[in-house]
Design an enzyme around this catalytic site. Structure first.
Site, mmCIF file in Angstrom:
data_model
loop_
_atom_site.group_PDB
_atom_site.id
_atom_site.type_symbol
_atom_site.label_atom_id
_atom_site.label_comp_id
_atom_site.label_asym_id
_atom_site.label_seq_id
_atom_site.Cartn_x
_atom_site.Cartn_y
_atom_site.Cartn_z
ATOM 1 N N HIS A 69 32.185 53.419 46.626
ATOM 2 C CA HIS A 69 32.678 52.123 47.099
ATOM 3 C C HIS A 69 33.381 51.372 45.971
ATOM 4 O O HIS A 69 32.891 51.327 44.847
ATOM 5 C CB HIS A 69 31.523 51.279 47.636
ATOM 6 N N GLY B 274 35.426 29.555 36.083
ATOM 7 C CA GLY B 274 35.225 30.313 34.857
ATOM 8 C C GLY B 274 36.515 30.586 34.103
ATOM 9 O O GLY B 274 37.613 30.246 34.538
#
Length: 320
Positions: free
Chosen positions: A82, A163
């Protein structure tokens, strides 16, 4: 009526079950919400967690959950089938009861801000919580994955919503969003040939000319010895399960590939199952009852869709 949201954090560990248990331990037996399930997959090397309950209690629990993932997962040594961009890859909020999508966007931003301030992990907002059009679709953000994100995040167009423009060196980044219920649905193919499975996935995937609201791709499950067409159905009201299942079966026939079963990851709304059951009832000329019990819905879902490892607890309404 009590506010209820579904939250489905996905973290990038599905092989070391001791680590998985330690990570999810901080979500067990908490007031205000239920840990409905956690589903580790060693081929994907990923665990899908499903939480259901009060949004504020879920938000508070996601902080120690993030700390566990930070302590136990180093993305520099993580691999799997994945795609992923962080130790926690995504945290989506889904409105279930007495909650609006706008409120879920607020919850998403609240937890994103808390996680960034506490751990200096960059956050990208996606889906209904996206602040930039290019970030509505999660694959656009995730492209390049953890390894590529080291340089991607330095580009002005890919500065994070929360951030600094620098990934956390061991954790990576997180996608936090708000969306309608998504169906994580995988169709098993009785073949090891990922190339042919890829051809089949392309016929249903919207980005390559298939059905709208369908994301799909091929994957080989070493543990089971066969491939899957793995997909997200982003809006089951526009493209229901039966449509993509029958399309995959039709395409598989050209390669003489059997479709023995299907898999559901996480929860599913009752109406999504009823929509597909109704189709198969009509094909067989049977009378359809919209008010069938959850037990009946489960029975017919296994019979007609071919779900494996499926029971009533996978239906959202059974957990409210």
């Amino acid at each position: 009526m009590m506010k209820i949201v579904q939250c489905v954090p996905n973290f990038s560990e599905g092989r070391d079950l001791e680590k998985v248990e330690e990570i999810v331990s901080v979500l067990k037996n908490k007031e205000g919400f239920k840990l409905v399930s956690y589903e580790p997959d060693k081929d994907y090397n990923r665990t899908v967690v499903t939480l259901l309950g009060n949004p504020n209690d879920i938000i508070e629990a996601l902080i120690p959950f993030t700390k566990k993932c930070l302590d136990l997962i180093d993305m520099n040594h993580q691999t799997g089938e994945h795609s992923r961009m962080g130790a926690i890859d995504v945290i989506p909020f889904i409105p279930i009861q007495d909650t609006t999508m706008d409120e879920c966007v607020e919850y998403a931003n609240t937890v994103a801000k808390k996680i960034n301030e506490e751990f200096s992990i960059p956050i990208f907002m996606y889906a209904e919580a996206a602040n930039i059009k290019a970030r509505v679709k999660l694959p656009n953000i995730r492209k390049g994955e953890f390894e590529g994100m080291k340089e991607k995040i330095k580009l002005e167009k890919w500065y994070p919503d929360y951030g600094n423009a620098e990934i956390h060196p061991t954790f990576g980044v997180i996608g936090v969003g708000a969306r309608i219920p998504l169906i994580a649905y995988n169709i098993d193919l009785d073949t090891e040939n990922t190339k042919r499975t890829g051809f089949i996935a392309r016929t249903i995937r919207f980005s390559s000319g298939g059905y709208r609201f369908i994301q799909a791709g091929p994957v080989f499950l070493e543990s089971r010895g066969h491939t899957q067409v793995t997909m997200n159905i982003l809006d089951y009201t526009k493209n229901p399960i039966y449509r993509v299942l029958e399309a995959v079966k039709m395409e598989a026939r050209r390669y003489n590939i059997n479709v023995p079963s299907c898999e559901l990851v996480g929860l599913i709304p009752k109406t999504a199952l009823l929509k597909t059951i109704k189709y198969y009832f009509q094909v067989e000329g049977r009378d359809f009852n919209e008010d069938m019990s959850l037990e009946e819905i489960t029975k017919y879902s296994i019979e007609y869709i071919g779900f494996r490892d499926f029971d009533k607890s996978k239906i959202i309404e059974a957990n409210i």
